[in-house]
Design an enzyme around this catalytic site. Structure first.
Site, PDB file in Angstrom:
ATOM      1  N   ASN A  91      -8.191   3.561   6.827  1.00  0.00           N
ATOM      2  CA  ASN A  91      -7.651   3.081   5.555  1.00  0.00           C
ATOM      3  C   ASN A  91      -6.560   2.032   5.719  1.00  0.00           C
ATOM      4  O   ASN A  91      -6.347   1.224   4.817  1.00  0.00           O
ATOM      5  CB  ASN A  91      -7.101   4.273   4.766  1.00  0.00           C
ATOM      6  N   ALA A 121     -11.362 -10.388   5.938  1.00  0.00           N
ATOM      7  CA  ALA A 121     -11.191  -9.130   6.659  1.00  0.00           C
ATOM      8  C   ALA A 121     -11.972  -8.006   6.000  1.00  0.00           C
ATOM      9  O   ALA A 121     -12.623  -7.194   6.672  1.00  0.00           O
ATOM     10  CB  ALA A 121      -9.706  -8.775   6.739  1.00  0.00           C
ATOM     11  N   TYR A 127      -7.518 -12.093   3.474  1.00  0.00           N
ATOM     12  CA  TYR A 127      -7.744 -10.706   3.050  1.00  0.00           C
ATOM     13  C   TYR A 127      -9.219 -10.477   2.750  1.00  0.00           C
ATOM     14  O   TYR A 127      -9.816  -9.481   3.181  1.00  0.00           O
ATOM     15  CB  TYR A 127      -6.885 -10.406   1.823  1.00  0.00           C
ATOM     16  N   ASP A 154       0.438   1.435  15.321  1.00  0.00           N
ATOM     17  CA  ASP A 154      -0.037   0.176  14.753  1.00  0.00           C
ATOM     18  C   ASP A 154      -1.494   0.019  15.177  1.00  0.00           C
ATOM     19  O   ASP A 154      -1.785  -0.164  16.361  1.00  0.00           O
ATOM     20  CB  ASP A 154       0.824  -0.969  15.284  1.00  0.00           C
ATOM     21  N   VAL A 155      -2.420   0.089  14.240  1.00  0.00           N
ATOM     22  CA  VAL A 155      -3.842   0.098  14.601  1.00  0.00           C
ATOM     23  C   VAL A 155      -4.299  -1.211  15.229  1.00  0.00           C
ATOM     24  O   VAL A 155      -5.374  -1.259  15.837  1.00  0.00           O
ATOM     25  CB  VAL A 155      -4.735   0.438  13.388  1.00  0.00           C
ATOM     26  N   SER A 206       0.631   7.231   4.678  1.00  0.00           N
ATOM     27  CA  SER A 206       1.932   7.610   4.127  1.00  0.00           C
ATOM     28  C   SER A 206       2.162   7.126   2.705  1.00  0.00           C
ATOM     29  O   SER A 206       3.059   7.628   2.019  1.00  0.00           O
ATOM     30  CB  SER A 206       3.057   7.072   5.024  1.00  0.00           C
TER      31      SER A 206
END
Length: 273
Positions: free
Chosen positions: A103, A179, A176, A76-77, A27
């Protein structure tokens, strides 16, 4: 977090021969750029979003204006039930799944020094940025294999959007970086496992892209890019730059490549003397 899917251009299976993609985090920002690039390339798109329904609806209208169809799915993945809901909605909407673009991702709420960072932020980022994609790809791959066996799709593909943070150490957002490094290995693992099924997997690695996520550090990176030569190509990356790379994969321009890292970073990865 689950919710009903919404078809901007009407429900049901897409036109014969028209491929369908799922783009997580579609989005805003890079995800939006990917969605619109795919729509221009002739794809119907499932636009996944986590919370901003208004932004997702706007992207859906943009897809429709480009002659495509958008199916909006809130999920929510990081949540197993939501991942299943997302894939179920995709196959129900279009009857096929030709492309998954993983993504969706979040930045730390607070950039904390490595010696001060807490577990809450780490768990959140690993859940959304790594665990979620890892198991969503597993689910999508199973679906793609079954659809190939049924003759419904040919040569489906998976694209993982990672980051230059996969190899660039930022000590104020270690969670971050960890991940994103995990995502890089995820691409290698699934590329090796799925090759026998004719499913190619690619890692697209964006650099510094101008989005709302990078808005708070714009002044700093303006100076680094434009004045100090942080990247050989002296401009900010745009979401459409990433979208074009995804389209190259989606339209089968790299059929003899899998596990490939595609740098979309203005040359940041180059080492020069």
């Amino acid at each position: 977090m689950t919710g009903p899917g919404t078809s901007v251009s009407g429900p049901g299976v897409g036109p014969a021969g028209r491929p369908a993609a799922v783009v997580t985090g579609g989005s805003r920002g890079i995800g939006r750029g990917i969605v619109l690039a795919l729509a221009r390339a002739g794809y119907d798109v499932v636009v996944n979003y986590a919370s901003n329904a208004e932004a997702a609806a706007e992207v859906g209208k943009e897809v429709e204006a480009l002659g495509g169809r958008a199916h909006l799915v809130r999920a929510d993945v990081s949540v197993e039930a939501d991942r299943r809901h997302l894939i179920d909605e995709a196959t129900a909407a279009y009857g096929r799944l030709d492309l998954l673009v993983s993504n969706a991702g979040v930045a730390p709420n607070v950039r904390a020094d490595l010696l001060e960072a807490g577990e809450e932020s780490f768990d959140r980022l690993i859940g959304i940025n790594l665990k979620g994609p890892y198991f969503l790809i597993q689910l999508a791959a199973r679906t793609m294999i079954a659809q190939q066996e049924a003759g419904r799709v040919e040569r489906p593909k998976i694209v993982i959007i990672s980051s230059i943070s996969a190899y660039t150490a930022s000590v104020n957002r270690g969670d971050y970086c960890v991940a994103k490094a995990g995502l890089a290995m995820t691409a290698q693992l699934y590329a090796a496992r799925l090759a026998e099924h004719g499913i190619n997997v690619y890692e697209v690695r964006p650099g510094i892209i101008e989005t709302d996520m990078t808005g708070p550090v714009k002044a700093r990176y303006d100076d680094l890019i434009l004045n100090q030569g942080l990247t050989p190509i002296r401009r900010w990356g745009q979401p459409d730059d990433v979208g074009r790379a995804v389209v190259a994969v989606a339209t089968d321009l790299l059929p003899f490549s899998t596990g490939q890292v595609i740098d979309v970073d203005g040359g940041f990865h180059l080492r020069t003397l």
